[in-house]
Design a protein around this motif. Structure first.
Motif, PDB file in Angstrom:
ATOM      1  N   UNK A   1       0.831  -1.279  -0.188  1.00  0.00           N
ATOM      2  CA  UNK A   1       0.004  -0.029  -0.086  1.00  0.00           C
ATOM      3  C   UNK A   1       1.083   1.336   0.139  1.00  0.00           C
ATOM      4  N   UNK A   2       0.995   1.898  -1.147  1.00  0.00           N
ATOM      5  CA  UNK A   2       2.128   2.963  -1.326  1.00  0.00           C
ATOM      6  C   UNK A   2       1.564   4.150  -0.711  1.00  0.00           C
ATOM      7  N   UNK A   3       0.023   4.255  -0.519  1.00  0.00           N
ATOM      8  CA  UNK A   3      -0.248   5.721   0.067  1.00  0.00           C
ATOM      9  C   UNK A   3      -0.011   5.585   1.454  1.00  0.00           C
ATOM     10  N   UNK A   4      -0.504   4.347   1.918  1.00  0.00           N
ATOM     11  CA  UNK A   4      -0.137   4.089   3.569  1.00  0.00           C
ATOM     12  C   UNK A   4       1.245   4.329   4.016  1.00  0.00           C
ATOM     13  N   UNK A   5       2.206   3.959   3.138  1.00  0.00           N
ATOM     14  CA  UNK A   5       3.616   4.017   3.610  1.00  0.00           C
ATOM     15  C   UNK A   5       4.036   5.711   3.307  1.00  0.00           C
ATOM     16  N   UNK A   6       3.557   6.124   2.325  1.00  0.00           N
ATOM     17  CA  UNK A   6       3.980   7.644   2.229  1.00  0.00           C
ATOM     18  C   UNK A   6       3.136   8.610   3.099  1.00  0.00           C
ATOM     19  N   UNK A   7       1.947   8.262   3.557  1.00  0.00           N
ATOM     20  CA  UNK A   7       1.167   9.000   4.446  1.00  0.00           C
ATOM     21  C   UNK A   7       2.041   8.885   5.805  1.00  0.00           C
ATOM     22  N   UNK A   8       2.746   7.888   6.297  1.00  0.00           N
ATOM     23  CA  UNK A   8       3.175   7.616   7.704  1.00  0.00           C
ATOM     24  C   UNK A   8       4.691   8.384   7.390  1.00  0.00           C
ATOM     25  N   UNK A   9       5.211   8.418   6.282  1.00  0.00           N
ATOM     26  CA  UNK A   9       6.509   9.016   6.291  1.00  0.00           C
ATOM     27  C   UNK A   9       6.234  10.596   6.235  1.00  0.00           C
ATOM     28  N   UNK A  10       5.217  11.068   5.672  1.00  0.00           N
ATOM     29  CA  UNK A  10       4.908  12.477   5.581  1.00  0.00           C
ATOM     30  C   UNK A  10       4.569  13.085   6.977  1.00  0.00           C
TER      31      UNK A  10
END
Length: 176
Positions: free
Chosen positions: A59-68
């Motif tokens: 899940x690309x969006x979940x990982x990018x959300x947490x990174x942000x």
């Protein structure tokens, strides 16, 4: 918009022209909020892979959300002279824009404090975009990150500022 932008001196430079962390100790504690956005443009096939959940990294969006979110919390360690802030809210959201083969990333940062949270909002968007790029670069190395900017800020002595509506867009479709 409440007030027109005013020309101001650089606040992070002292009278001798040296780098300087601004003293905010005499500023009032107010609720402060900032919103930012950015875009990641990609091939239609890459966007479809993300939307359909077929990316091999998950899940690309979940990982990018947490990174942000993590990045917003670390802004003072990444950007010299930024104050460490006790953020009360960080949100990172994604809007798929298939007509433009891109993803819009939007962040919101909020706190009660003596300085604004624009850098935190920008950092959240930037790192979320970089994470999305990192996760997809094997299938689409020509992705383009663009249009990272503050949309709105509220609180403090300067009050409410909002980006003027009707801004132009670049050739890639991202706002300039």
């Amino acid at each position: 918009m409440d007030k027109p932008a005013q020309q101001a001196a650089f606040s992070h430079v002292n009278s001798r022209g040296e780098a300087n962390m601004v003293d905010v100790s005499s500023k009032a504690v107010t609720v402060r909020e900032a919103r930012a956005e950015g875009y990641v443009q990609m091939q239609a096939s890459t966007l479809k892979m993300i939307i359909n959940g077929h990316h091999h990294k998950g899940d690309v969006f979940s990982v990018a959300r947490i990174a942000g979110i993590q990045a917003a919390k670390q802004t003072s360690q990444l950007i010299p002279l930024c104050h460490p802030l006790m953020l009360s809210k960080v949100a990172v959201d994604f809007e798929v824009q298939p007509a433009h083969n891109r993803v819009r990333i939007h962040s919101l940062c909020k706190l009660s404090g003596q300085t604004g949270v624009e850098m935190e909002a920008l950092t959240a968007v930037s790192v979320a975009a970089l994470t999305l790029f990192d996760m997809c670069k094997a299938v689409d190395p020509a992705m383009c990150i663009s249009g990272i900017r503050v949309l709105e800020k509220q609180g403090g002595k300067s009050g409410h500022w909002q980006l003027e509506s009707g801004t132009t867009e670049t050739a890639t479709g991202a706002p300039s």
